[in-house]
Design a protein around this motif. Structure first.
Motif, mmCIF file in Angstrom:
data_model
loop_
_atom_site.group_PDB
_atom_site.id
_atom_site.type_symbol
_atom_site.label_atom_id
_atom_site.label_comp_id
_atom_site.label_asym_id
_atom_site.label_seq_id
_atom_site.Cartn_x
_atom_site.Cartn_y
_atom_site.Cartn_z
ATOM 1 N N SER A 111 9.457 -4.160 9.163
ATOM 2 C CA SER A 111 8.394 -4.486 8.213
ATOM 3 C C SER A 111 7.394 -3.339 8.179
ATOM 4 O O SER A 111 6.979 -2.840 9.221
ATOM 5 C CB SER A 111 7.666 -5.764 8.634
ATOM 6 O OG SER A 111 8.554 -6.852 8.620
ATOM 7 N N TYR A 124 3.801 -1.530 7.496
ATOM 8 C CA TYR A 124 2.361 -1.761 7.490
ATOM 9 C C TYR A 124 1.683 -0.438 7.156
ATOM 10 O O TYR A 124 1.936 0.572 7.791
ATOM 11 C CB TYR A 124 1.867 -2.310 8.832
ATOM 12 C CG TYR A 124 2.491 -3.652 9.111
ATOM 13 C CD1 TYR A 124 2.058 -4.789 8.427
ATOM 14 C CD2 TYR A 124 3.532 -3.778 10.009
ATOM 15 C CE1 TYR A 124 2.650 -6.017 8.637
ATOM 16 C CE2 TYR A 124 4.128 -5.014 10.229
ATOM 17 C CZ TYR A 124 3.680 -6.121 9.541
ATOM 18 O OH TYR A 124 4.276 -7.338 9.746
ATOM 19 N N SER A 152 -5.932 2.464 4.807
ATOM 20 C CA SER A 152 -4.529 2.876 4.865
ATOM 21 C C SER A 152 -4.430 4.237 5.544
ATOM 22 O O SER A 152 -5.341 5.058 5.463
ATOM 23 C CB SER A 152 -3.945 2.971 3.463
ATOM 24 O OG SER A 152 -3.898 1.699 2.867
ATOM 25 N N GLU A 195 7.252 -2.172 11.911
ATOM 26 C CA GLU A 195 7.413 -3.109 13.020
ATOM 27 C C GLU A 195 8.882 -3.495 13.095
ATOM 28 O O GLU A 195 9.469 -3.973 12.132
ATOM 29 C CB GLU A 195 6.572 -4.359 12.808
ATOM 30 C CG GLU A 195 6.769 -5.379 13.908
ATOM 31 C CD GLU A 195 6.052 -6.688 13.656
ATOM 32 O OE1 GLU A 195 6.036 -7.519 14.558
ATOM 33 O OE2 GLU A 195 5.529 -6.899 12.542
ATOM 34 N N ASP A 239 2.677 -2.891 1.428
ATOM 35 C CA ASP A 239 2.287 -3.349 2.755
ATOM 36 C C ASP A 239 2.949 -4.697 3.030
ATOM 37 O O ASP A 239 2.914 -5.600 2.209
ATOM 38 C CB ASP A 239 0.754 -3.476 2.833
ATOM 39 C CG ASP A 239 0.282 -3.753 4.244
ATOM 40 O OD1 ASP A 239 0.687 -3.006 5.157
ATOM 41 O OD2 ASP A 239 -0.483 -4.708 4.430
ATOM 42 N N GLY A 240 3.580 -4.816 4.190
ATOM 43 C CA GLY A 240 4.223 -6.070 4.583
ATOM 44 C C GLY A 240 5.656 -6.204 4.115
ATOM 45 O O GLY A 240 6.336 -7.174 4.463
#
Length: 161
Positions: A95, A97, A106, A124, A147-148
């Motif tokens: 994932s 980030y 950021s 991650e 993001d994510g």
């Protein structure tokens, strides 16, 4: 729904996504009931990287803003960003980030100059936060992930020219 239950829901959804990957499943669907009129329906699917969440009442929090992209008009239709000479690709599945923690600025933005070794983002993987360094210096012209978002090995993350 309280903020505490939202945090546990996010952890629950991440655990489901990990379960999906670890067991090589294509889809997983779960319904969690908190009370008479308070439920969480989650469907995690590998096809098209779809994640669907449905919460009744109250409504689910708004999704994060999409990542900025620049130069999209300059890229011909059908061009694979991974084939761009300045593409930075994902070294792993995980994932993405874009900042060190929620609410923090950021690591990079479109138009920013980076030097070799600067942290571009975090991936991650298996509960380990992996800082992804810039492989070369230059200007970030496109950010290709949100993001994510989940990324696969070799997926293009951004373009540095």
């Amino acid at each position: 729904m309280s903020n505490e239950s939202h945090v546990s829901d996010v952890a629950f959804i991440r655990a489901l996504a990990e379960l999906l990957n670890e067991n090589d499943l294509t889809e997983l669907s779960v319904k969690r009931e908190y009370g008479q009129d308070d439920t969480l329906n989650v469907r995690v699917s590998r096809r098209g990287e779809t994640v669907t969440t449905q919460v009744s009442p109250p409504p689910a929090p708004a999704a994060p803003e999409p990542a900025q992209t620049a130069g999209a008009a300059a890229a011909p239709l059908g061009e694979d960003p991974a084939s761009h000479p300045g593409a930075v690709t994902s070294p792993m599945v995980g994932s993405v980030y874009m900042q060190a923690e929620p609410g923090a600025p950021s690591f990079v933005s479109v138009g920013q100059h980076v030097t070799e070794g600067d942290t571009l983002l975090i991936i991650e993987a298996m509960k380990t936060m992996n800082h992804i360094p810039a492989p070369r210096g230059g200007i970030v012209t496109r950010i290709l992930v949100e993001d994510g978002a989940a990324v696969e090995y070799g997926a293009p993350l951004m373009i540095i020219e």
